[in-house]
Design a protein around this motif. Structure first.
Motif, PDB file in Angstrom:
ATOM      1  N   LEU A   8      -1.555   1.306   1.985  1.00 37.58           N
ATOM      2  CA  LEU A   8      -2.511   0.246   1.654  1.00 37.58           C
ATOM      3  C   LEU A   8      -1.862  -0.746   0.698  1.00 37.58           C
ATOM      4  CD1 LEU A   8      -5.594   2.589   1.117  1.00 37.58           C
ATOM      5  CD2 LEU A   8      -5.158   1.120   3.101  1.00 37.58           C
ATOM      6  N   GLY A   9      -0.594  -1.051   0.946  1.00 32.68           N
ATOM      7  CA  GLY A   9       0.126  -2.021   0.123  1.00 32.68           C
ATOM      8  C   GLY A   9      -0.077  -3.419   0.678  1.00 32.68           C
ATOM      9  N   THR A  10       0.973  -4.227   0.636  1.00 36.84           N
ATOM     10  CA  THR A  10       0.881  -5.617   1.092  1.00 36.84           C
ATOM     11  C   THR A  10       0.298  -5.682   2.502  1.00 36.84           C
ATOM     12  OG1 THR A  10       2.847  -6.082  -0.216  1.00 36.84           O
ATOM     13  CG2 THR A  10       2.263  -7.709   1.458  1.00 36.84           C
ATOM     14  N   VAL A  11       0.880  -4.927   3.425  1.00 36.06           N
ATOM     15  CA  VAL A  11       0.470  -5.048   4.824  1.00 36.06           C
ATOM     16  C   VAL A  11      -0.849  -4.306   5.082  1.00 36.06           C
ATOM     17  CG1 VAL A  11       1.174  -4.779   7.228  1.00 36.06           C
ATOM     18  CG2 VAL A  11       2.909  -5.252   5.491  1.00 36.06           C
ATOM     19  N   ARG A  42      -0.834   6.584  -1.842  1.00 39.88           N
ATOM     20  CA  ARG A  42      -0.515   7.523  -2.917  1.00 39.88           C
ATOM     21  C   ARG A  42      -1.647   7.605  -3.931  1.00 39.88           C
ATOM     22  NH1 ARG A  42       5.553   5.895  -3.373  1.00 39.88           N
ATOM     23  NH2 ARG A  42       4.495   3.917  -3.690  1.00 39.88           N
ATOM     24  N   ASP A  43      -2.168   6.430  -4.315  1.00 38.31           N
ATOM     25  CA  ASP A  43      -3.071   6.374  -5.462  1.00 38.31           C
ATOM     26  C   ASP A  43      -4.453   5.893  -5.011  1.00 38.31           C
ATOM     27  OD1 ASP A  43      -4.432   5.836  -7.770  1.00 38.31           O
ATOM     28  OD2 ASP A  43      -2.923   4.472  -8.615  1.00 38.31           O
ATOM     29  N   LYS A  46      -6.214   2.947  -7.202  1.00 42.09           N
ATOM     30  CA  LYS A  46      -5.611   1.613  -7.352  1.00 42.09           C
ATOM     31  C   LYS A  46      -6.512   0.525  -6.766  1.00 42.09           C
ATOM     32  CE  LYS A  46      -0.799   0.704  -6.630  1.00 42.09           C
ATOM     33  NZ  LYS A  46       0.301   0.813  -5.666  1.00 42.09           N
ATOM     34  N   ARG A  48      -6.941  -2.581  -4.730  1.00 40.24           N
ATOM     35  CA  ARG A  48      -6.141  -3.172  -3.654  1.00 40.24           C
ATOM     36  C   ARG A  48      -6.715  -4.505  -3.181  1.00 40.24           C
ATOM     37  NH1 ARG A  48      -2.762   0.946  -2.348  1.00 40.24           N
ATOM     38  NH2 ARG A  48      -3.362   2.934  -3.256  1.00 40.24           N
ATOM     39  N   MET A  61      -1.364  12.111   4.137  1.00 41.06           N
ATOM     40  CA  MET A  61      -1.540  11.130   5.223  1.00 41.06           C
ATOM     41  C   MET A  61      -1.412  11.741   6.618  1.00 41.06           C
ATOM     42  SD  MET A  61       1.791   8.731   5.297  1.00 41.06           S
ATOM     43  CE  MET A  61       2.251   8.607   3.622  1.00 41.06           C
ATOM     44  N   GLY A 304       4.983 -11.221   4.725  1.00 40.18           N
ATOM     45  CA  GLY A 304       3.762 -11.611   4.018  1.00 40.18           C
ATOM     46  C   GLY A 304       2.566 -10.873   4.592  1.00 40.18           C
TER      47      GLY A 304
HETATM   48  N1  LIG Z   1       5.586  -6.760   3.333  1.00 39.63           N
HETATM   49  C1  LIG Z   1       5.879  -7.433   4.435  1.00 39.63           C
HETATM   50  O1  LIG Z   1       5.816  -8.658   4.469  1.00 39.63           O
HETATM   51  C2  LIG Z   1       6.328  -6.688   5.678  1.00 39.63           C
HETATM   52  C3  LIG Z   1       6.666  -7.427   6.827  1.00 39.63           C
HETATM   53  C4  LIG Z   1       7.022  -6.760   8.010  1.00 39.63           C
HETATM   54  C5  LIG Z   1       7.059  -5.374   7.995  1.00 39.63           C
HETATM   55  N2  LIG Z   1       6.767  -4.687   6.854  1.00 39.63           N
HETATM   56  C6  LIG Z   1       6.815  -3.227   6.895  1.00 39.63           C
HETATM   57  O2  LIG Z   1       5.503  -2.722   6.665  1.00 39.63           O
HETATM   58  C7  LIG Z   1       5.578  -1.472   6.008  1.00 39.63           C
HETATM   59  C8  LIG Z   1       4.743  -1.535   4.721  1.00 39.63           C
HETATM   60  O3  LIG Z   1       5.258  -2.546   3.898  1.00 39.63           O
HETATM   61  P1  LIG Z   1       4.482  -3.086   2.599  1.00 39.63           P
HETATM   62  O4  LIG Z   1       5.202  -4.305   2.178  1.00 39.63           O
HETATM   63  O5  LIG Z   1       3.019  -3.136   2.835  1.00 39.63           O
HETATM   64  O6  LIG Z   1       4.814  -1.917   1.565  1.00 39.63           O
HETATM   65  P2  LIG Z   1       4.109  -1.624   0.156  1.00 39.63           P
HETATM   66  O7  LIG Z   1       3.372  -2.826  -0.325  1.00 39.63           O
HETATM   67  O8  LIG Z   1       5.142  -1.000  -0.706  1.00 39.63           O
HETATM   68  O9  LIG Z   1       3.013  -0.525   0.544  1.00 39.63           O
HETATM   69  C9  LIG Z   1       3.357   0.771   0.893  1.00 39.63           C
HETATM   70  C10 LIG Z   1       2.090   1.638   0.904  1.00 39.63           C
HETATM   71  O10 LIG Z   1       2.466   2.944   1.300  1.00 39.63           O
HETATM   72  C11 LIG Z   1       1.968   3.891   0.356  1.00 39.63           C
HETATM   73  N3  LIG Z   1       2.959   4.974   0.210  1.00 39.63           N
HETATM   74  C12 LIG Z   1       4.271   4.840  -0.044  1.00 39.63           C
HETATM   75  N4  LIG Z   1       4.850   6.046  -0.101  1.00 39.63           N
HETATM   76  C13 LIG Z   1       3.882   6.951   0.105  1.00 39.63           C
HETATM   77  C14 LIG Z   1       3.835   8.364   0.153  1.00 39.63           C
HETATM   78  N5  LIG Z   1       4.936   9.087  -0.041  1.00 39.63           N
HETATM   79  N6  LIG Z   1       2.649   8.941   0.407  1.00 39.63           N
HETATM   80  C15 LIG Z   1       1.535   8.201   0.579  1.00 39.63           C
HETATM   81  N7  LIG Z   1       1.502   6.869   0.558  1.00 39.63           N
HETATM   82  C16 LIG Z   1       2.664   6.261   0.310  1.00 39.63           C
HETATM   83  C17 LIG Z   1       1.795   3.136  -0.954  1.00 39.63           C
HETATM   84  O11 LIG Z   1       0.768   3.780  -1.688  1.00 39.63           O
HETATM   85  P3  LIG Z   1       0.278   3.248  -3.142  1.00 39.63           P
HETATM   86  O12 LIG Z   1      -0.212   1.859  -2.917  1.00 39.63           O
HETATM   87  O13 LIG Z   1      -0.835   4.168  -3.501  1.00 39.63           O
HETATM   88  O14 LIG Z   1       1.460   3.320  -4.042  1.00 39.63           O
HETATM   89  C18 LIG Z   1       1.405   1.740  -0.447  1.00 39.63           C
HETATM   90  O15 LIG Z   1       0.033   1.639  -0.287  1.00 39.63           O
HETATM   91  C19 LIG Z   1       7.060  -1.200   5.805  1.00 39.63           C
HETATM   92  O16 LIG Z   1       7.560  -0.424   6.858  1.00 39.63           O
HETATM   93  C20 LIG Z   1       7.679  -2.588   5.843  1.00 39.63           C
HETATM   94  O17 LIG Z   1       9.038  -2.564   6.255  1.00 39.63           O
HETATM   95  C21 LIG Z   1       6.399  -5.314   5.705  1.00 39.63           C
END
Ligand SMILES: NC(=O)c1ccc[n+]([C@@H]2O[C@H](COP(=O)([O-])OP(=O)(O)OC[C@H]3O[C@@H](n4cnc5c(N)ncnc54)[C@H](OP(=O)(O)O)[C@@H]3O)[C@@H](O)[C@H]2O)c1
Length: 432
Positions: A8-11, A42-43, A46, A48, A61, A304
């Motif tokens: 539940l991060g950026t995407v 994880r949290d 948090k 979001r 998960m 993004g």
């Molecule tokens: N950001 C972009 O623009 C973008 C673009 C294209 C593709 N992607 C891909 O999309 C995916 C997600 O990217 P993101 O940018 O959204 O990442 P992010 O913001 O770092 O979010 C990752 C999420 O995964 C959770 N997480 C991480 N490790 C975990 C674990 N061990 N157990 C449970 N939950 C866990 C985190 O939980 P918490 O929040 O609780 O810490 C967070 O909610 C990646 O594969 C990335 O390569 C991203």
């Protein structure tokens, strides 16, 4: 269609926001509502920016894959292995659909996951893994599906493109622009995967597999990143009519021994006027050349929350409509296993840059190595002597078209020369 979201991060938060905002039009286009029923990260506490209290929560998960009330699992955690892979495997083995944005996981384990999906008759989709919001996987799987592609190449990493185009606009050096990019959120705090070209290589391997119907082979991508590119190289390239961009390129070469797959990621000079030369900032762009379609350009935001969520949700709509084919366009058993191409005989022009000691004879030494390597020099620029006595000076040149291996041979002849004060930089010039 009931979905569960892991990550539940950026995407992940972006997907929830999009499904809420465009709820009615998505239901109309999908033919049924798409409902989030469960989430995991994880949290739990948090903030979001989206309300997750209305969904069931799983601490573990992989439990999402075991829920009877879930049809499709959306993996937005990241990481090539670990929990993302465990969840993805579990979801497909349970016969649930899987949508992921995880290029690292698809580049490393895409074939295995596609086999699981085919075995279970479950959909596997990963549009967001390449080019963020740009529908380039759809474009290659569907739009160009009647073509033999001759080439696919492009700007696949927004961080590198932001850094290079900002260096070009401001004249600032790499380290300074990287720091700014991190502050502005265009680069991760650990930028290694981006600036060393690994992220672009993940995406290129996925595009090559889909574009050419080959088994995904990330290990065969030859990769060099942008850390050696200096502001002076960008200025020099600019004076010669070029910009510098990190380019991933793939093609299939027919040889007497059979077909070979070329995959490489490296900074290149691109003539101003080429469609990729105008791609600035964090934008991504992919060029696909089909034998009937001609040259196609896909361009847009490569990352993004909004653009990436858009690609994830489009995959969900395809699944809801039952418009799902083989994950790599043709079934895994029919994908060709092609050995890597040896590109040494390929013809091209290059930009070469040397940092040398400012003393007589150095230029003659470099040009002699070029002559002995059978590299023909089109233009040569020696930077004027700086104010400091004994300081390094830069020698840059552009070669005439010739076999790539000759440049390598000429540089080997210079290896160990005490006239050079650092590794020479070789940047190919992208053909028009
Ligand atoms: N950001 C972009 O623009 C973008 C673009 C294209 C593709 N992607 C891909 O999309 C995916 C997600 O990217 P993101 O940018 O959204 O990442 P992010 O913001 O770092 O979010 C990752 C999420 O995964 C959770 N997480 C991480 N490790 C975990 C674990 N061990 N157990 C449970 N939950 C866990 C985190 O939980 P918490 O929040 O609780 O810490 C967070 O909610 C990646 O594969 C990335 O390569 C991203």
């Amino acid at each position: 269609m009931r979905i569960a979201i892991a990550g539940l991060g950026t995407v992940g938060a972006g997907v929830i926001r999009l499904l809420d905002t465009n709820r009615d039009l998505i239901a109309a286009r999908a033919g049924r509502a798409i409902e989030v029923v469960a989430v995991s990260a994880r949290d739990r506490a948090k903030d979001r920016g989206v309300d997750i209290a209305r969904f069931a929560w799983e601490d573990d998960m992989t439990a999402l894959a075991r829920r009877d009330d879930v049809d499709v699992v959306v993996e937005l955690v990241g990481g090539s292995d670990g929990p993302a892979l465990a969840l993805s495997r579990a979801a497909l083995q349970a016969g649930k659909g899987l949508v992921t944005a995880n290029k690292a996981m698809i580049a490393h384990h895409g074939l295995h996951l596609a086999e699981l999906a085919e075995g279970a008759g479950a959909p596997l989709k990963f549009e967001a893994a390449v080019g963020g919001g740009i529908p380039v996987i759809k474009g290659l799987r569907e739009g160009t599906s009647a073509n033999a592609l001759t080439k696919v190449y492009g700007i696949l990493n927004g961080t590198c493109n932001y850094i290079l185009s900002t260096m070009e606009a401001t004249g600032a050096d790499f380290a300074e622009v990287l720091k700014d990019a991190q502050r502005l959120g265009f680069a991760e705090s650990d930028p290694a995967f981006d600036i060393e070209g690994v992220d672009a290589a993940h995406k290129l391997a996925i595009l090559a597999a889909i574009g050419f119907g080959t088994r995904i082979d990330f290990g065969a991508v030859s990769v060099s990143g942008i850390t050696a590119v200096r502001a002076a190289d960008i200025a020099q390239a600019g004076a010669l009519g070029f910009v510098i961009r990190l380019i991933g390129e793939a093609d299939v070469e027919e040889t007497p021994e059979g077909a070979r797959l070329l995959q490489r990621v490296r900074p290149c000079l691109i003539a101003k006027g080429h469609p990729l030369s105008a791609v600035d900032g964090p934008t991504n762009a992919v060029v696909a050349e089909g034998n009937f379609s001609g040259r196609l350009l896909f361009q847009g935001a490569g990352a993004g929350d909004g653009p990436t969520a858009s690609a994830v949700a489009a995959d969900l709509i395809d699944i809801a409509r039952d418009e799902v084919g083989a994950p790599f366009s043709i079934p895994v058993a029919q994908l060709a296993a092609l050995p890597p191409a040896e590109p040494g005989h390929r013809m091209g022009r290059s930009y070469l840059r040397f940092m040398v000691k400012d003393r007589p004879g150095v230029l003659a030494e470099i040009t002699a190595a070029m002559r002995d390597g059978a590299v023909s020099i089109e233009s040569l620029i020696q930077q004027g002597r700086g104010a400091d006595e004994g300081a390094d000076v830069m020698v840059a040149m552009v070669t005439h078209e010739g076999p790539e291996a000759n440049v390598r041979r000429a540089l080997d002849l210079l290896a160990g020369s005490d006239s050079l004060t650092g590794e020479p930089l070789v940047l190919p010039i992208l053909a028009a």
